[in-house]
Design a protein around this motif. Structure first.
Motif, short mmCIF file in Angstrom:
data_model
loop_
_atom_site.label_atom_id
_atom_site.label_comp_id
_atom_site.label_asym_id
_atom_site.label_seq_id
_atom_site.Cartn_x
_atom_site.Cartn_y
_atom_site.Cartn_z
N ILE A 1 11.01 8.90 -7.12
CA ILE A 1 11.37 10.17 -7.75
C ILE A 1 12.26 9.62 -8.89
CG2 ILE A 1 13.18 11.91 -7.34
CD1 ILE A 1 12.25 11.93 -4.32
N SER A 2 13.13 8.97 -8.84
CA SER A 2 13.91 8.38 -10.14
C SER A 2 13.05 7.94 -11.24
CB SER A 2 14.96 7.28 -9.85
OG SER A 2 14.39 6.14 -9.57
N VAL A 3 12.06 7.36 -11.17
CA VAL A 3 11.21 6.74 -12.10
C VAL A 3 10.54 8.20 -12.71
CG1 VAL A 3 9.12 5.86 -12.50
CG2 VAL A 3 10.82 4.54 -11.25
N ARG A 4 10.04 9.02 -12.02
CA ARG A 4 9.39 10.34 -12.45
C ARG A 4 10.45 11.18 -13.05
NH1 ARG A 4 4.80 12.33 -8.21
NH2 ARG A 4 3.82 10.13 -7.94
N LYS B 1 12.70 14.13 4.84
CA LYS B 1 12.48 13.84 6.10
C LYS B 1 13.16 12.37 6.59
CE LYS B 1 8.34 12.33 7.11
NZ LYS B 1 6.73 12.29 7.03
N PHE B 2 12.77 11.42 5.72
CA PHE B 2 13.41 10.02 6.06
C PHE B 2 14.73 10.02 5.90
CE2 PHE B 2 8.86 8.92 5.29
CZ PHE B 2 9.00 8.07 6.27
N LYS B 3 15.50 10.80 5.08
CA LYS B 3 16.78 10.99 5.32
C LYS B 3 17.33 11.31 6.73
CE LYS B 3 18.64 11.58 0.61
NZ LYS B 3 19.46 12.27 -0.28
N GLY B 4 16.55 12.39 7.25
CA GLY B 4 17.19 12.79 8.68
C GLY B 4 16.73 11.77 9.63
N PHE B 5 15.50 11.02 9.31
CA PHE B 5 15.09 9.88 10.28
C PHE B 5 16.48 9.00 10.05
CE2 PHE B 5 10.41 10.63 9.89
CZ PHE B 5 10.51 11.52 11.22
N THR B 6 16.72 8.51 8.98
CA THR B 6 17.82 7.27 8.91
C THR B 6 19.02 7.78 9.54
OG1 THR B 6 16.69 6.84 6.71
CG2 THR B 6 18.78 5.91 7.17
N LEU C 1 12.90 5.03 2.72
CA LEU C 1 13.64 5.78 1.84
C LEU C 1 13.99 5.50 0.70
CD1 LEU C 1 15.19 8.62 1.85
CD2 LEU C 1 17.03 7.38 3.14
N LYS C 2 14.00 4.30 0.34
CA LYS C 2 14.53 3.89 -0.66
C LYS C 2 13.51 3.72 -1.81
CE LYS C 2 17.46 1.12 -3.13
NZ LYS C 2 18.86 1.55 -3.84
N GLN C 3 12.19 3.31 -1.42
CA GLN C 3 11.01 3.50 -2.19
C GLN C 3 10.81 4.81 -2.60
OE1 GLN C 3 7.84 1.91 0.44
NE2 GLN C 3 8.40 -0.18 0.00
N PRO D 1 1.01 -1.04 0.20
CA PRO D 1 0.08 -0.03 -0.01
C PRO D 1 0.84 1.23 0.07
CG PRO D 1 -0.10 -1.12 2.16
CD PRO D 1 0.64 -2.00 1.09
N GLU D 2 2.11 1.16 0.52
CA GLU D 2 2.81 2.31 0.50
C GLU D 2 3.23 3.02 -0.66
OE1 GLU D 2 4.74 5.51 1.97
OE2 GLU D 2 3.61 4.03 3.23
N SER D 3 3.59 2.07 -1.64
CA SER D 3 3.81 2.09 -3.11
C SER D 3 2.85 2.94 -3.75
CB SER D 3 4.37 1.20 -4.09
OG SER D 3 3.41 0.20 -4.02
N LYS D 4 1.44 2.48 -3.59
CA LYS D 4 0.12 3.15 -4.06
C LYS D 4 0.25 4.74 -3.67
CE LYS D 4 -2.25 -1.18 -4.58
NZ LYS D 4 -3.21 -1.88 -4.32
N LYS D 5 0.59 4.83 -2.35
CA LYS D 5 0.55 6.10 -1.86
C LYS D 5 1.34 6.97 -2.37
CE LYS D 5 -1.20 4.88 2.73
NZ LYS D 5 -0.83 4.86 4.13
N LEU D 6 2.61 6.33 -2.78
CA LEU D 6 3.68 7.07 -3.47
C LEU D 6 3.46 7.80 -4.82
CD1 LEU D 6 6.77 5.37 -2.16
CD2 LEU D 6 5.97 7.51 -1.14
N THR D 7 2.67 6.91 -5.51
CA THR D 7 2.56 7.41 -6.66
C THR D 7 1.36 8.39 -7.17
OG1 THR D 7 0.52 5.66 -6.99
CG2 THR D 7 2.88 4.93 -7.89
#
Length: 83
Positions: free
Chosen positions: A77-80, A21-26, A70-72, A2-8
């Motif tokens: 972003i790279s696909v777009r 945000k996730f780079k900071g968390f990581t 973060l990887k997802q 479901p996360e990938s559907k939200k990302l699209t």
């Protein structure tokens, strides 16, 4: 997933905000995990008590989750950017 559907459904700007945000968390979780590893090794040797390794496992799991998200986001972003 479901996360990938939200990302699209997100815009590129929203994805870049989420990526930041996730780079900071990581980064923060990596530092915490490293400090906990060093501290637990020190206290385990000094006190012969290995119970602090539970904390290390919990922060490592959180780090893994943040890294996967973060990887997802970066993949989306790279696909777009290729289009």
């Amino acid at each position: 997933m479901p996360e990938s559907k939200k990302l699209t459904a997100l815009t590129v700007e929203e994805l870049k905000i989420k990526q930041k945000k996730f780079k900071g968390f990581t980064s923060v979780l990596s530092i915490i995990t490293l400090v906990l590893l060093i501290g637990s090794i020190y206290f385990a040797i000094q006190n012969k008590n290995y119970n602090l390794f539970v904390l290390l496992g919990g922060s490592s799991f959180a780090l893994l989750l943040c890294a996967v998200i973060l990887k997802q986001v970066e993949a989306e972003i790279s696909v777009r950017d290729l289009k």
